[in-house]
Write a protein that holds these residues in place. Structure first.
Motif, PDB file in Angstrom:
ATOM      1  N   PHE A   1      33.692  -4.502   2.031  1.00 35.61           N
ATOM      2  CA  PHE A   1      32.901  -4.956   0.889  1.00 35.61           C
ATOM      3  C   PHE A   1      33.472  -6.245   0.303  1.00 35.61           C
ATOM      4  CE2 PHE A   1      32.816  -5.004  -3.790  1.00 35.61           C
ATOM      5  CZ  PHE A   1      31.474  -5.301  -3.985  1.00 35.61           C
ATOM      6  N   PHE A   2      34.782  -6.296   0.084  1.00 39.05           N
ATOM      7  CA  PHE A   2      35.380  -7.466  -0.562  1.00 39.05           C
ATOM      8  C   PHE A   2      35.295  -8.702   0.331  1.00 39.05           C
ATOM      9  CE2 PHE A   2      37.712  -4.453  -3.411  1.00 39.05           C
ATOM     10  CZ  PHE A   2      37.250  -4.991  -4.590  1.00 39.05           C
ATOM     11  N   PHE A   3      35.462  -8.542   1.635  1.00 42.49           N
ATOM     12  CA  PHE A   3      35.333  -9.710   2.500  1.00 42.49           C
ATOM     13  C   PHE A   3      33.871 -10.108   2.681  1.00 42.49           C
ATOM     14  CE2 PHE A   3      39.722  -8.694   3.849  1.00 42.49           C
ATOM     15  CZ  PHE A   3      40.279  -9.938   3.628  1.00 42.49           C
ATOM     16  N   GLY A   4      32.959  -9.137   2.566  1.00 33.54           N
ATOM     17  CA  GLY A   4      31.550  -9.503   2.515  1.00 33.54           C
ATOM     18  C   GLY A   4      31.228 -10.299   1.261  1.00 33.54           C
ATOM     19  N   TYR A   5      31.790  -9.858   0.143  1.00 28.04           N
ATOM     20  CA  TYR A   5      31.628 -10.580  -1.125  1.00 28.04           C
ATOM     21  C   TYR A   5      32.229 -11.982  -1.026  1.00 28.04           C
ATOM     22  CZ  TYR A   5      33.758 -12.029  -5.573  1.00 28.04           C
ATOM     23  OH  TYR A   5      34.225 -12.750  -6.634  1.00 28.04           O
ATOM     24  N   PHE A   6      33.425 -12.092  -0.427  1.00 29.37           N
ATOM     25  CA  PHE A   6      34.044 -13.397  -0.265  1.00 29.37           C
ATOM     26  C   PHE A   6      33.212 -14.301   0.640  1.00 29.37           C
ATOM     27  CE2 PHE A   6      36.835 -15.970   2.523  1.00 29.37           C
ATOM     28  CZ  PHE A   6      37.257 -16.905   1.587  1.00 29.37           C
ATOM     29  N   SER A   7      32.634 -13.719   1.684  1.00 29.02           N
ATOM     30  CA  SER A   7      31.816 -14.504   2.606  1.00 29.02           C
ATOM     31  C   SER A   7      30.564 -15.039   1.926  1.00 29.02           C
ATOM     32  CB  SER A   7      31.441 -13.647   3.819  1.00 29.02           C
ATOM     33  OG  SER A   7      30.649 -14.380   4.729  1.00 29.02           O
ATOM     34  N   VAL A   8      29.915 -14.213   1.092  1.00 31.40           N
ATOM     35  CA  VAL A   8      28.713 -14.668   0.393  1.00 31.40           C
ATOM     36  C   VAL A   8      29.049 -15.790  -0.589  1.00 31.40           C
ATOM     37  CG1 VAL A   8      26.914 -13.992  -1.240  1.00 31.40           C
ATOM     38  CG2 VAL A   8      27.485 -12.499   0.673  1.00 31.40           C
ATOM     39  N   THR A   9      30.149 -15.648  -1.326  1.00 29.60           N
ATOM     40  CA  THR A   9      30.533 -16.708  -2.267  1.00 29.60           C
ATOM     41  C   THR A   9      30.918 -17.990  -1.544  1.00 29.60           C
ATOM     42  OG1 THR A   9      32.823 -15.883  -2.336  1.00 29.60           O
ATOM     43  CG2 THR A   9      31.294 -15.046  -4.004  1.00 29.60           C
ATOM     44  N   THR A  10      31.430 -17.858  -0.327  1.00 24.66           N
ATOM     45  CA  THR A  10      31.755 -19.052   0.464  1.00 24.66           C
ATOM     46  C   THR A  10      30.486 -19.679   1.035  1.00 24.66           C
ATOM     47  OG1 THR A  10      33.901 -18.096   1.063  1.00 24.66           O
ATOM     48  CG2 THR A  10      33.114 -19.935   2.390  1.00 24.66           C
ATOM     49  N   LEU A  11      29.601 -18.837   1.559  1.00 27.14           N
ATOM     50  CA  LEU A  11      28.354 -19.335   2.159  1.00 27.14           C
ATOM     51  C   LEU A  11      27.510 -20.081   1.133  1.00 27.14           C
ATOM     52  CD1 LEU A  11      26.725 -19.183   4.874  1.00 27.14           C
ATOM     53  CD2 LEU A  11      25.562 -17.207   3.887  1.00 27.14           C
ATOM     54  N   THR A  12      27.527 -19.622  -0.106  1.00 25.42           N
ATOM     55  CA  THR A  12      26.744 -20.246  -1.166  1.00 25.42           C
ATOM     56  C   THR A  12      27.524 -21.308  -1.937  1.00 25.42           C
ATOM     57  OG1 THR A  12      27.391 -18.459  -2.677  1.00 25.42           O
ATOM     58  CG2 THR A  12      25.330 -18.188  -1.472  1.00 25.42           C
ATOM     59  N   SER A  13      28.750 -21.589  -1.518  1.00 27.96           N
ATOM     60  CA  SER A  13      29.619 -22.581  -2.182  1.00 27.96           C
ATOM     61  C   SER A  13      29.911 -22.206  -3.633  1.00 27.96           C
ATOM     62  CB  SER A  13      28.995 -23.989  -2.124  1.00 27.96           C
ATOM     63  OG  SER A  13      28.769 -24.382  -0.792  1.00 27.96           O
ATOM     64  N   LEU A  14      29.944 -20.913  -3.908  1.00 30.46           N
ATOM     65  CA  LEU A  14      30.205 -20.455  -5.266  1.00 30.46           C
ATOM     66  C   LEU A  14      31.709 -20.387  -5.530  1.00 30.46           C
ATOM     67  CD1 LEU A  14      29.012 -19.441  -7.919  1.00 30.46           C
ATOM     68  CD2 LEU A  14      28.961 -17.135  -6.943  1.00 30.46           C
ATOM     69  N   GLY A  15      32.398 -19.486  -4.873  1.00 31.04           N
ATOM     70  CA  GLY A  15      33.853 -19.420  -4.922  1.00 31.04           C
ATOM     71  C   GLY A  15      34.433 -19.112  -6.288  1.00 31.04           C
ATOM     72  N   TYR A  16      34.717 -17.839  -6.558  1.00 33.56           N
ATOM     73  CA  TYR A  16      35.291 -17.454  -7.839  1.00 33.56           C
ATOM     74  C   TYR A  16      36.808 -17.630  -7.874  1.00 33.56           C
ATOM     75  CZ  TYR A  16      30.851 -15.406  -9.270  1.00 33.56           C
ATOM     76  OH  TYR A  16      29.544 -15.220  -9.620  1.00 33.56           O
ATOM     77  N   GLY A  17      37.461 -17.653  -6.723  1.00 35.65           N
ATOM     78  CA  GLY A  17      38.905 -17.848  -6.687  1.00 35.65           C
ATOM     79  C   GLY A  17      39.713 -16.578  -6.697  1.00 35.65           C
ATOM     80  N   ASP A  18      39.065 -15.391  -6.737  1.00 34.59           N
ATOM     81  CA  ASP A  18      39.825 -14.147  -6.703  1.00 34.59           C
ATOM     82  C   ASP A  18      40.337 -13.828  -5.300  1.00 34.59           C
ATOM     83  OD1 ASP A  18      37.275 -13.826  -5.854  1.00 34.59           O
ATOM     84  OD2 ASP A  18      36.734 -12.279  -7.297  1.00 34.59           O
ATOM     85  N   ILE A  19      39.663 -14.351  -4.280  1.00 36.59           N
ATOM     86  CA  ILE A  19      40.147 -14.306  -2.898  1.00 36.59           C
ATOM     87  C   ILE A  19      40.153 -15.738  -2.393  1.00 36.59           C
ATOM     88  CG2 ILE A  19      39.793 -13.381  -0.585  1.00 36.59           C
ATOM     89  CD1 ILE A  19      38.229 -11.101  -1.793  1.00 36.59           C
ATOM     90  N   THR A  20      41.346 -16.236  -2.061  1.00 35.63           N
ATOM     91  CA  THR A  20      41.475 -17.645  -1.693  1.00 35.63           C
ATOM     92  C   THR A  20      42.075 -17.762  -0.299  1.00 35.63           C
ATOM     93  OG1 THR A  20      41.904 -18.176  -4.008  1.00 35.63           O
ATOM     94  CG2 THR A  20      42.427 -19.869  -2.373  1.00 35.63           C
ATOM     95  N   PRO A  21      41.437 -18.498   0.606  1.00 33.96           N
ATOM     96  CA  PRO A  21      42.025 -18.701   1.941  1.00 33.96           C
ATOM     97  C   PRO A  21      43.167 -19.707   1.873  1.00 33.96           C
ATOM     98  CG  PRO A  21      39.969 -19.901   1.747  1.00 33.96           C
ATOM     99  CD  PRO A  21      40.113 -19.126   0.478  1.00 33.96           C
TER     100      PRO A  21
END
Length: 270
Positions: free
Chosen positions: A206-226
């Motif tokens: 779930f969390f990596f799916g959430y991270f992927s969606v925020t990356t795909l949409t260029s949103l990026g909250y910063g709670d998971i950072t590569p």
């Protein structure tokens, strides 16, 4: 016995429709003028809508499974299997595509079931699952994109299919991120609240799916950072893909829809 639409008299009332149904012999199948069962045609015309509903259901259910008992988690495994089978049935139309999709999907489904049943093999089967799910879903996205670019006319369900392709692309990258996390956990900087929950199988997806969606949409909250080089490369590729999808794919669908409307209103414009 087979009836076609042109063989059925026009029924203008509900009582007449019921009377007509009662008059049909047992085993009678109503077909359209092309010989296709009406029920099958209805499914084909709304297949992407059903797939979208399955994807949304899985997205809502995934984070809730962590609080379920071990016995009821089998429901989540069945749901994941149903969603993947829906992708198989809806997206892949040609025979060679379906055979290749089955070859890729079978190990993913098997590893998902084994992960729920055997706790001693969790990490190994998780790696197997993410590998095959990544390739399978990536193949599905490629097929959807190819179909979109080859279309000359567009229907509402095809637009919904483009949305499904967008979501499937996010899930594809999510499996890649989860795979890298299993192999190299230091590739991500994660907040403490999320880090302590990544050990759970469903929450990790779930969390990596959430991270992927925020990356795909260029949103990026910063709670998971590569922070790893490989993850950084995948992240910017996903951002570029997401912008390309919105700018090109959706624009083409809208253009086809407008052109189709113009041809319908002014047939002499062709």
């Amino acid at each position: 016995m087979v009836l076609r639409n042109r063989d059925i008299p026009l029924v203008t009332s509900l009582s007449g429709f019921r009377a007509l149904n009662l008059a049909l012999p047992p085993g009678c199948i109503i077909k359209d003028a092309q010989g296709e069962p009406c029920a099958m045609r209805g499914f084909r015309e709304r297949k992407y809508l059903l797939l979208l509903a399955a994807l949304l259901l899985a997205a809502v259910m995934e984070p809730l499974v962590a609080d379920w008992s071990e016995h009821t988690r089998i429901i989540a495994a069945v749901t994941v299997s149903i969603v993947n089978l829906s992708v198989l049935l809806v997206v892949f139309g040609q025979r060679w595509q379906r055979w290749l999709a089955v070859f890729l999907l079978a190990p993913a489904l098997a590893s998902n079931i084994v992960h729920e049943a055997l706790s001693n093999w969790t990490e190994i089967v998780a790696i197997v699952y993410h590998c095959f799910a990544f390739v399978f879903l990536g193949f599905a996205v490629a097929v959807i994109l190819t179909r979109i670019f080859r279309q000359e006319t567009i229907q509402t369900d095809a637009v919904i299919g483009a949305i499904c392709g967008y979501l499937l692309a996010a899930v594809t990258w999510a499996n890649a991120y989860a795979l890298i996390y299993l192999l190299r956990p230091g590739s991500f900087r994660v907040t403490d609240v999320i880090a302590e929950r990544l050990g759970e199988w469903h929450l990790r997806r779930f969390f990596f799916g959430y991270f992927s969606v925020t990356t795909l949409t260029s949103l990026g909250y910063g709670d998971i950072t590569p922070i790893g080089t490989l993850v950084l490369s995948l992240s910017w590729i996903e951002v570029v893909f997401g912008q390309f999808y919105i700018a090109v794919v959706v624009a083409q669908l809208v253009g086809l829809r407008l052109a189709q409307s113009i041809r319908r209103e002014r047939p002499d414009s062709e």
